[in-house]
Scaffold this active site. Structure first.
Site, PDB file in Angstrom:
ATOM      1  N   SER A 131       0.833  -1.210   0.000  1.00  0.00           N
ATOM      2  CA  SER A 131       0.000   0.000   0.000  1.00  0.00           C
ATOM      3  C   SER A 131       0.862   1.253   0.000  1.00  0.00           C
ATOM      4  CB  SER A 131      -0.889   0.025   1.237  1.00  0.00           C
ATOM      5  OG  SER A 131      -1.630  -1.155   1.351  1.00  0.00           O
ATOM      6  N   GLY A 132       1.763   1.367   0.970  1.00  0.00           N
ATOM      7  CA  GLY A 132       2.554   2.584   1.120  1.00  0.00           C
ATOM      8  C   GLY A 132       3.591   2.745   0.024  1.00  0.00           C
ATOM      9  N   GLU A 185       9.900  -5.759  -5.260  1.00  0.00           N
ATOM     10  CA  GLU A 185       8.899  -6.537  -4.516  1.00  0.00           C
ATOM     11  C   GLU A 185       9.223  -8.019  -4.708  1.00  0.00           C
ATOM     12  OE1 GLU A 185       6.129  -6.021  -2.402  1.00  0.00           O
ATOM     13  OE2 GLU A 185       6.271  -8.222  -2.415  1.00  0.00           O
ATOM     14  N   CYS A 210      -2.432  -5.835   2.021  1.00  0.00           N
ATOM     15  CA  CYS A 210      -3.844  -5.463   1.923  1.00  0.00           C
ATOM     16  C   CYS A 210      -4.532  -6.201   0.780  1.00  0.00           C
ATOM     17  CB  CYS A 210      -3.950  -3.948   1.736  1.00  0.00           C
ATOM     18  SG  CYS A 210      -5.624  -3.363   1.600  1.00  0.00           S
ATOM     19  N   CYS A 232      -6.831  -6.714   3.899  1.00  0.00           N
ATOM     20  CA  CYS A 232      -8.144  -6.075   3.792  1.00  0.00           C
ATOM     21  C   CYS A 232      -9.053  -6.672   2.715  1.00  0.00           C
ATOM     22  CB  CYS A 232      -8.011  -4.590   3.468  1.00  0.00           C
ATOM     23  SG  CYS A 232      -6.433  -3.829   3.838  1.00  0.00           S
ATOM     24  N   LYS A 234      -9.967 -10.441   3.064  1.00  0.00           N
ATOM     25  CA  LYS A 234     -10.701 -10.502   4.335  1.00  0.00           C
ATOM     26  C   LYS A 234     -12.130 -10.005   4.166  1.00  0.00           C
ATOM     27  CE  LYS A 234     -11.066  -7.239   6.853  1.00  0.00           C
ATOM     28  NZ  LYS A 234     -10.305  -6.396   7.767  1.00  0.00           N
ATOM     29  N   TYR A 260      -2.138  -3.113 -10.052  1.00  0.00           N
ATOM     30  CA  TYR A 260      -1.017  -2.465  -9.351  1.00  0.00           C
ATOM     31  C   TYR A 260       0.208  -2.383 -10.248  1.00  0.00           C
ATOM     32  CZ  TYR A 260      -2.938  -1.579  -4.769  1.00  0.00           C
ATOM     33  OH  TYR A 260      -3.659  -1.039  -3.728  1.00  0.00           O
ATOM     34  N   TYR A 300      -8.213  -7.053  16.212  1.00  0.00           N
ATOM     35  CA  TYR A 300      -9.316  -7.020  15.243  1.00  0.00           C
ATOM     36  C   TYR A 300      -9.226  -8.142  14.218  1.00  0.00           C
ATOM     37  CZ  TYR A 300      -6.659  -4.809  11.401  1.00  0.00           C
ATOM     38  OH  TYR A 300      -5.781  -4.551  10.383  1.00  0.00           O
ATOM     39  N   ILE A 301      -8.010  -8.573  13.890  1.00  0.00           N
ATOM     40  CA  ILE A 301      -7.879  -9.639  12.880  1.00  0.00           C
ATOM     41  C   ILE A 301      -8.453 -10.947  13.434  1.00  0.00           C
ATOM     42  CG2 ILE A 301      -6.214 -11.010  11.564  1.00  0.00           C
ATOM     43  CD1 ILE A 301      -4.503  -8.496  11.278  1.00  0.00           C
ATOM     44  N   GLU A 342     -12.260 -10.667  13.527  1.00  0.00           N
ATOM     45  CA  GLU A 342     -12.872 -10.746  12.196  1.00  0.00           C
ATOM     46  C   GLU A 342     -12.879 -12.180  11.666  1.00  0.00           C
ATOM     47  OE1 GLU A 342     -12.005  -6.219  10.606  1.00  0.00           O
ATOM     48  OE2 GLU A 342     -10.581  -7.787  10.082  1.00  0.00           O
ATOM     49  N   ASP A 373       3.337  -0.144   7.964  1.00  0.00           N
ATOM     50  CA  ASP A 373       3.344  -1.079   9.093  1.00  0.00           C
ATOM     51  C   ASP A 373       4.737  -1.278   9.681  1.00  0.00           C
ATOM     52  OD1 ASP A 373       0.689  -1.378   8.584  1.00  0.00           O
ATOM     53  OD2 ASP A 373       0.729  -3.545   8.282  1.00  0.00           O
ATOM     54  N   THR A 401      -4.218   0.370   6.011  1.00  0.00           N
ATOM     55  CA  THR A 401      -3.862   0.741   4.648  1.00  0.00           C
ATOM     56  C   THR A 401      -3.981   2.245   4.367  1.00  0.00           C
ATOM     57  OG1 THR A 401      -4.107  -1.376   3.588  1.00  0.00           O
ATOM     58  CG2 THR A 401      -4.719   0.526   2.260  1.00  0.00           C
ATOM     59  N   HIS A 458     -34.465   8.868   7.248  1.00  0.00           N
ATOM     60  CA  HIS A 458     -35.344   7.926   7.923  1.00  0.00           C
ATOM     61  C   HIS A 458     -35.892   6.899   6.944  1.00  0.00           C
ATOM     62  CE1 HIS A 458     -37.959   6.620  11.125  1.00  0.00           C
ATOM     63  NE2 HIS A 458     -38.973   6.642  10.278  1.00  0.00           N
ATOM     64  N   GLU A 468     -29.339   7.547  11.537  1.00  0.00           N
ATOM     65  CA  GLU A 468     -30.047   8.753  11.996  1.00  0.00           C
ATOM     66  C   GLU A 468     -30.018   8.872  13.520  1.00  0.00           C
ATOM     67  OE1 GLU A 468     -34.355   8.958  11.486  1.00  0.00           O
ATOM     68  OE2 GLU A 468     -34.433   6.786  11.323  1.00  0.00           O
TER      69      GLU A 468
HETATM   70  P1  FAD Z   1       2.444  -4.014   3.000  1.00  0.00           P
HETATM   71  O1  FAD Z   1       1.158  -3.756   2.333  1.00  0.00           O
HETATM   72  O2  FAD Z   1       2.534  -5.217   3.866  1.00  0.00           O
HETATM   73  O3  FAD Z   1       3.554  -4.093   1.858  1.00  0.00           O
HETATM   74  C1  FAD Z   1       4.878  -4.428   2.111  1.00  0.00           C
HETATM   75  C2  FAD Z   1       5.422  -5.128   0.890  1.00  0.00           C
HETATM   76  O4  FAD Z   1       6.831  -5.178   0.967  1.00  0.00           O
HETATM   77  C3  FAD Z   1       4.943  -6.584   0.766  1.00  0.00           C
HETATM   78  O5  FAD Z   1       4.386  -6.800  -0.494  1.00  0.00           O
HETATM   79  C4  FAD Z   1       6.222  -7.391   0.975  1.00  0.00           C
HETATM   80  O6  FAD Z   1       6.237  -8.592   0.232  1.00  0.00           O
HETATM   81  C5  FAD Z   1       7.273  -6.429   0.482  1.00  0.00           C
HETATM   82  N1  FAD Z   1       8.611  -6.636   1.037  1.00  0.00           N
HETATM   83  C6  FAD Z   1       8.955  -6.755   2.342  1.00  0.00           C
HETATM   84  N2  FAD Z   1      10.282  -6.863   2.473  1.00  0.00           N
HETATM   85  C7  FAD Z   1      10.786  -6.815   1.221  1.00  0.00           C
HETATM   86  C8  FAD Z   1      12.106  -6.872   0.700  1.00  0.00           C
HETATM   87  N3  FAD Z   1      13.176  -6.977   1.511  1.00  0.00           N
HETATM   88  N4  FAD Z   1      12.272  -6.815  -0.646  1.00  0.00           N
HETATM   89  C9  FAD Z   1      11.215  -6.699  -1.464  1.00  0.00           C
HETATM   90  N5  FAD Z   1       9.944  -6.624  -1.031  1.00  0.00           N
HETATM   91  C10 FAD Z   1       9.733  -6.686   0.299  1.00  0.00           C
HETATM   92  N6  FAD Z   1      -5.995  -2.379   6.967  1.00  0.00           N
HETATM   93  C11 FAD Z   1      -7.104  -1.627   6.755  1.00  0.00           C
HETATM   94  O7  FAD Z   1      -6.979  -0.415   6.595  1.00  0.00           O
HETATM   95  N7  FAD Z   1      -8.355  -2.197   6.711  1.00  0.00           N
HETATM   96  C12 FAD Z   1      -8.536  -3.534   6.867  1.00  0.00           C
HETATM   97  O8  FAD Z   1      -9.667  -4.026   6.815  1.00  0.00           O
HETATM   98  C13 FAD Z   1      -7.395  -4.353   7.068  1.00  0.00           C
HETATM   99  N8  FAD Z   1      -7.524  -5.690   7.210  1.00  0.00           N
HETATM  100  C14 FAD Z   1      -6.406  -6.454   7.379  1.00  0.00           C
HETATM  101  C15 FAD Z   1      -6.575  -7.827   7.507  1.00  0.00           C
HETATM  102  C16 FAD Z   1      -5.485  -8.637   7.686  1.00  0.00           C
HETATM  103  C17 FAD Z   1      -5.677 -10.124   7.812  1.00  0.00           C
HETATM  104  C18 FAD Z   1      -4.177  -8.067   7.720  1.00  0.00           C
HETATM  105  C19 FAD Z   1      -2.976  -8.939   7.910  1.00  0.00           C
HETATM  106  C20 FAD Z   1      -4.003  -6.710   7.590  1.00  0.00           C
HETATM  107  C21 FAD Z   1      -5.124  -5.887   7.415  1.00  0.00           C
HETATM  108  N9  FAD Z   1      -4.994  -4.500   7.307  1.00  0.00           N
HETATM  109  C22 FAD Z   1      -6.113  -3.729   7.112  1.00  0.00           C
HETATM  110  C23 FAD Z   1      -3.672  -3.818   7.450  1.00  0.00           C
HETATM  111  C24 FAD Z   1      -3.091  -3.446   6.099  1.00  0.00           C
HETATM  112  O9  FAD Z   1      -3.031  -4.572   5.267  1.00  0.00           O
HETATM  113  C25 FAD Z   1      -1.690  -2.870   6.305  1.00  0.00           C
HETATM  114  O10 FAD Z   1      -1.772  -1.809   7.238  1.00  0.00           O
HETATM  115  C26 FAD Z   1      -1.090  -2.329   5.013  1.00  0.00           C
HETATM  116  O11 FAD Z   1      -1.009  -3.326   4.045  1.00  0.00           O
HETATM  117  C27 FAD Z   1       0.298  -1.747   5.297  1.00  0.00           C
HETATM  118  O12 FAD Z   1       0.896  -1.310   4.119  1.00  0.00           O
HETATM  119  P2  FAD Z   1       2.477  -1.283   3.978  1.00  0.00           P
HETATM  120  O13 FAD Z   1       2.752  -0.610   2.672  1.00  0.00           O
HETATM  121  O14 FAD Z   1       3.104  -0.757   5.185  1.00  0.00           O
HETATM  122  O15 FAD Z   1       2.924  -2.817   3.905  1.00  0.00           O
END
Ligand code: FAD
Length: 451
Positions: free
Chosen positions: A14-15, A34, A42, A47, A50, A98, A176-177, A180, A302, A310, A435, A440
């Site tokens: 995501s980030g 990646e 996510c 997300c 899920k 993506y 929460y995980i 859920e 994260d 996310t 309503h 409401e």
């Molecule tokens: P990520 O999305 O985890 O991305 C990190 C990426 O880096 C991954 O693809 C990984 O493979 C890659 N990576 C790591 N190390 C390396 C490396 N050395 N070299 C190359 N690639 C690498 N959030 C919500 O807002 N709503 C929800 O409903 C929700 N539900 C969730 C349910 C579950 C079961 C889980 C586990 C999480 C949920 N989240 C939810 C949280 C959300 O998924 C995370 O907060 C979000 O994905 C964080 O984004 P990020 O970019 O920090 O990391």
């Protein structure tokens, strides 16, 4: 010195994806690596799948409730492999989107694991790449504590694709995980036991909301066990698992899900080659501009100590890239971020809990409404909703909003705008309701709860 890129991002979640695209839109030369899946947690194991499974699980109640509205729903069956297949097709589609988003933004995508070699260099697939700035957007990974039988349990990464549907499931955890997934499998027809070591799950949420949600979840059929710890799990000859709890109880299940927290994915990242400091909880330490103690290296999402959501990772990615490549200040306001637990029923929350409000303000006015949703007047289902509004009596500002009830996620998003804008209770009162809706209630709360 000339670098290969202005920004090299490790992790296309995501980030990372958002930061890459925004940086490239400002003319920066950007690459992202990646090693697992496009879109990160996510899209692949968070997300999105899920929420799709939450939808799947809600049909059970809908089919049951439909008879109250005159529908006959006989011979209903649930096909677990079909759900997995459909979910996977949707995720593959999103992975493609993506990849295309990055390509269309002129971001170079490299498949492979990134490892830091120094403040300006990363190794991917044996090749050294240099960059003026490096962003660690590596996300998190499930943490399962060590105990006898750990090898038999699954984490949230694997639960989506279990070969056989677990008719009996143990969920361990109180975040929460865990909540859920307990709801998801309960809705799909499994016999679910959720064990949590503390006295009440969902720490950090409003206490009254936590208790109310626990009561509703038990009514849905989840066997909730608080102050409950697993000692050991053994695998039996028929592949089922025998769980031993520390109070002497035993439980036989087909699968055990450990949703016991997540840790930043820092293994083999090459942190020993740079001066990136970690916090006591293992997350990467950053300043308000997401800069680590190594000035050319940044971290978001994260992997740092912010809210693991996310939209938060997206905001951080945007703020950082606007800052680095468009000279914008790096301010991100973490207050009043709305959040939802997609349990059955949903839990929605914005702003302060009652305890936080009372600790900070001396004149907290509380409004509360508990009711049976209109839908259930015909279904006969014993389900109740709770809505709660906390107001600073001195300024009249709404400082906390909480809800347990259907569609809380959808309802709270709109109210989050109002709270961000500093809405007062008088603004809520002046708003005409829609309503008949559950939402409401929030604009018709007239009588404060007497302390
Ligand atoms: P990520 O999305 O985890 O991305 C990190 C990426 O880096 C991954 O693809 C990984 O493979 C890659 N990576 C790591 N190390 C390396 C490396 N050395 N070299 C190359 N690639 C690498 N959030 C919500 O807002 N709503 C929800 O409903 C929700 N539900 C969730 C349910 C579950 C079961 C889980 C586990 C999480 C949920 N989240 C939810 C949280 C959300 O998924 C995370 O907060 C979000 O994905 C964080 O984004 P990020 O970019 O920090 O990391």
């Amino acid at each position: 010195m000339k670098y290969d890129y202005d920004l090299f991002v490790i992790g296309a979640g995501s980030g990372g994806v958002r930061a890459s695209r925004i940086a490239a839109s400002h003319g920066a030369r950007v690459a992202v690596c990646e090693d697992l899946y496009m879109g990160g947690t996510c899209v692949n194991v968070g997300c999105v799948p899920k929420k799709l499974y939450v939808y799947a699980s809600e049909y059970a109640n809908h089919f049951q409730d439909a008879t109250g509205f005159g529908w006959q729903c006989d011979h209903i069956q649930f096909d677990w492999p079909q759900l997995i297949e459909n979910k996977q097709a949707e995720i593959s589609r999103l992975n493609g989107i993506y990849a295309r988003l990055l390509a269309d933004s002129a971001v170079t995508t490299i498949e492979g694991r990134g490892r830091l070699l120094g403040p300006h260099s990363v190794e991917v697939n044996g090749e050294t790449i240099t960059a003026k700035n490096i962003l660690l957007a590596v996300g998190g990974w499930p943490f399962v504590p060590d105990f006898p039988g750990r090898e038999y349990v699954v984490s949230s990464n694997e639960i989506f694709d279990l070969k056989a549907f677990p008719q009996r499931l143990l969920v361990v955890g109180g975040g929460y995980i865990a909540v859920e997934f307990a709801g998801i499998f309960n809705g799909m027809g499994a016999q679910v036991t959720q064990a949590y070591r503390g006295p009440l799950f969902l720490r950090g949420f409003d206490d009254e909301i936590r208790q109310f949600a626990a009561d509703e979840i038990v009514k849905q059929g989840v066997d909730l066990r608080f102050n409950c710890n697993v000692d050991q799990i053994i695998k039996q000859p028929d592949e089922s698992l025998l769980v031993y709890f520390d109070d002497g109880q035993q439980l036989e299940v087909d699968a055990a899900l450990y949703a016991t927290g997540r840790k930043p994915k820092l293994d083999d990242l090459g942190l020993e080659n740079v001066d990136v400091a970690l916090m006591d909880n293992g997350r990467i330490k950053v300043n308000e501009c997401f800069q680590t103690s190594e000035p050319s290296i940044y971290a978001i999402g994260d992997a740092i100590n912010s809210l693991a959501l996310t939209p938060v990772a997206l905001e951080e990615g945007m703020a950082l890239s606007h800052h680095l490549f468009n000279d914008q200040p790096c301010t991100l306001d973490y207050s009043n971020i709305a959040t939802t637990v997609f349990s059955q029923p949903n839990i929605g929350s914005i702003g302060m809990t009652e305890k936080q409000a009372r600790d900070k303000y001396h004149n907290v006015v509380k409004y509360r409404s508990e009711f049976r949703p209109l839908r259930h007047s015909l279904t006969g289902r014993d389900e109740r909703s709770l809505m709660k509004l906390l107001v600073d009596g001195d300024s009249d500002k709404v400082i906390g909003m909480h809800m347990v009830g259907d569609d809380a996620g959808e309802i709270m998003q709109g109210f989050a705008v109002a709270m961000k804008a500093g809405a007062t209770k008088a603004d809520f009162d002046a708003t005409v309701g829609i309503h008949p809706t559950a939402a409401e209630e929030f604009v018709t709360l007239r009588e404060p709860v007497k302390d």
